[in-house]
Design an enzyme around this catalytic site. Sequence first.
Site, PDB file in Angstrom:
ATOM      1  N   LYS A 166       6.629  -2.061   2.289  1.00 40.63           N
ATOM      2  CA  LYS A 166       5.426  -1.403   2.825  1.00 40.63           C
ATOM      3  C   LYS A 166       4.234  -2.350   2.679  1.00 40.63           C
ATOM      4  CE  LYS A 166       3.236   3.172   3.046  1.00 40.63           C
ATOM      5  NZ  LYS A 166       3.659   3.465   4.431  1.00 40.63           N
TER       6      LYS A 166
ATOM      7  N   TYR B  62       0.837  -1.204   0.000  1.00 40.96           N
ATOM      8  CA  TYR B  62       0.000   0.000   0.000  1.00 40.96           C
ATOM      9  C   TYR B  62       0.866   1.246   0.000  1.00 40.96           C
ATOM     10  CZ  TYR B  62       0.950   1.092   4.916  1.00 40.96           C
ATOM     11  OH  TYR B  62       1.566   1.443   6.089  1.00 40.96           O
TER      12      TYR B  62
END
Length: 287
Positions: free
Chosen positions: A152, A32
């Site tokens: 991430k 994300y």
Amino acid sequence: MTIAYLNGEFIPLEQARISPLDRGFLFGDGIYEVIPSYGGRMVGFTQHMARLANGLAAIEIGCDLDSMQWQIITQRLISDNRALLGDNIGVYLHVSRGADTRRYHAYPQGVSPTIFGFAFALAAPAQPDRLIHPGASVSLTQDLRWQRCHIKSTALLGNVMHFQQGAQEGNAETILFNQQGEITEASSSNVFIIKQGKAFTPPLDNQLLPGITRQLVLKCLSLANIEVAEEAITVDELMAADEVWITSSGKEILPITRVNGQIIGDGNVGEIWEQVFTVYSQQKFEL
């Protein structure tokens, strides 16, 4: 109502649906990004897209969208939601591996990724004035997350638990240190300290996320003619710093005046924070 994006369609957020077999739901198997915008202008879009591509490659998710297509999606989420959310908007972009026909740990073949995005209101940017900024307090604890924090990932339970500790203690964040007593990052932010006019931040490795705001702040330090070193920071050095900052897309550059209840420096927001945040506020759309 808030407009979201899901697999090629812009729809009301409350109508967005994914399969319960989506691997993002079952495993946190996804990547994300969160992109801030102010007055319709995005901050660090190119850098966010580069990190998104790196994350998808690291966990072997194929996604056909290029940077221009992501920009169109992101800009529409901003424009479609501006009347409801105001001028300061964050855009969350999420790519999971998609829905398989079974729950099985290995990566499935022939599965289309789930691509999702939504917009949310951001607080108005702080003013770069140390005399009116109250500063913030944070907790400090050992980093108990996994060893691939440079990705991430949407699998954020470790980060959530660390952030929750800070929230329960009435603090804005939780700064983390490894088994060697060196600062890694905070639960959702990167860390900088100032000592004798020089800035320090931990070097990038698998223990911390390569934050986009961190990257922009390094440029701002250079523009402000402040020497900076990317090197290990011990807990003792953090506590003895003249200034401590945490940086993220949502927090921008947040000055920290207390860590675990101990006053940092003289207890006031520092002059170098004001200097660097002034440069950041003026340059963030161009950096």
